[in-house]
Design an enzyme around this catalytic site. Structure first.
Site, short mmCIF file in Angstrom:
data_model
loop_
_atom_site.label_atom_id
_atom_site.label_comp_id
_atom_site.label_asym_id
_atom_site.label_seq_id
_atom_site.Cartn_x
_atom_site.Cartn_y
_atom_site.Cartn_z
N PRO A 129 -67.70 44.85 -22.57
CA PRO A 129 -68.58 46.25 -23.21
C PRO A 129 -69.65 46.27 -22.93
CG PRO A 129 -68.57 43.82 -24.98
CD PRO A 129 -68.00 43.39 -23.62
N GLU B 161 -67.60 34.74 -26.54
CA GLU B 161 -68.52 35.42 -27.10
C GLU B 161 -69.05 36.43 -25.34
OE1 GLU B 161 -71.07 36.34 -30.05
OE2 GLU B 161 -68.91 35.54 -30.82
N ASP C 30 -50.72 65.20 -16.88
CA ASP C 30 -51.22 64.07 -17.22
C ASP C 30 -52.88 65.02 -18.19
OD1 ASP C 30 -49.38 62.38 -18.07
OD2 ASP C 30 -49.94 61.21 -15.70
N ARG D 110 -48.74 54.08 -12.29
CA ARG D 110 -48.05 55.02 -13.03
C ARG D 110 -48.57 55.44 -11.67
NH1 ARG D 110 -49.48 58.45 -16.27
NH2 ARG D 110 -47.65 58.83 -17.38
#
Length: 266
Positions: free
Chosen positions: A99, A128, A181, A166
């Site tokens: 995170p 965790e 895109d 891709r």
């Protein structure tokens, strides 16, 4: 380029490599992926890879030693020394999905997708988190998918591999697909426009819905102008931050600015 994935769950990674259009990149070797099962580098009959956190608290923390052994094995398999000398340049970067990382963006993916890049060692955290000492000693970059928490880094690793694959030449059916895109520099970093296909009129749950007439006109200049306007509209509504970035970078034309002012008052 080569990516080595350190994970507790190889079965979450391997099926992805055999599925969908990006399989072309993996089958051809344009993007080589090797999956390393972390438990193979753990001690004891139970191959333990986690323990309770010092200081108390909920959950478990991944042990540094199994991660370090696996990391060393990956480097040895790549023909690299088992550890980098203090202050030495990064040879093959190690990425941890966490995170605290920078949110994955098109610019980051494009950097990883360059043929000159060596790839990376991808560490999929669980529980965790990972003992900070391994992070400090071995990790070069943190990557996040956004402001939410996943059960592990495998989904994030697959997302990075898919996005990199891709962009490799010959992977997508149309060579121009990637350049159209959302977020791509060819679109000035804007969101893509809406797309339509057959039938020309869809019955729909609330009544007939027709394809915008300009797309049926055959007038390429008008079609491209409409698509540009729709990209501006979608970006202004959903991601005004991207529109502000494009404006600040001077990527919006006088025509763009005039249309935004007249249509949205921006």
């Amino acid at each position: 380029m080569r990516f080595d994935v350190i994970t507790l769950f190889p079965e979450l990674i391997e099926p992805f490599l055999r599925t969908g259009v990006t399989r072309r990149a993996f089958d051809s070797g344009a993007v080589e992926v090797r999956v390393w099962p972390l438990r193979a580098y753990a001690d004891g009959n139970y191959r333990r890879v986690d323990d309770r956190p010092f200081g108390g608290g909920p959950g478990m923390v991944m042990l540094p030693e199994p991660l370090y052994r696996c990391w060393q094995a990956v480097r040895a398999d790549r023909g690299l020394p088992p550890r980098r000398a203090p202050g030495a340049a990064v040879d093959v970067p190690t990425v941890l999905f966490a995170p605290a990382g920078a949110v994955l963006s098109h610019a980051t993916v494009a950097r990883w997708a360059r043929p000159s890049q060596p790839g990376a060692i991808l560490v999929c955290g669980r529980y965790e988190g990972v003992d900070q000492r391994f992070v400090d000693a071995c990790v070069d970059e943190l990557i996040s998918l956004g402001d939410f928490v996943l059960s592990g880094g495998e989904i994030a690793a697959v997302a990075l591999l898919d996005a990199v694959a891709r962009l490799q030449p010959g992977v997508l059916g149309d060579a121009d697909s990637a350049s159209q895109d959302s977020f791509h520099p060819a679109l000035d970093g804007l969101l893509d426009c809406p797309h339509y296909t057959r039938p020309e009129v869809w019955p729909g749950p609330a009544g007939p819905m027709a394809v915008p007439s300009v797309l049926l006109s055959g007038h390429h200049a008008h079609i491209e102008a409409w698509r540009r306007q729709q990209r501006l509209l979608a970006t202004a509504r959903a991601r005004p931050d991207l529109l502000a970035q494009a404006r600040q970078a001077g990527r919006l034309s006088e025509t763009d600015e005039r249309w935004l002012a007249q249509t949205l008052g921006l």
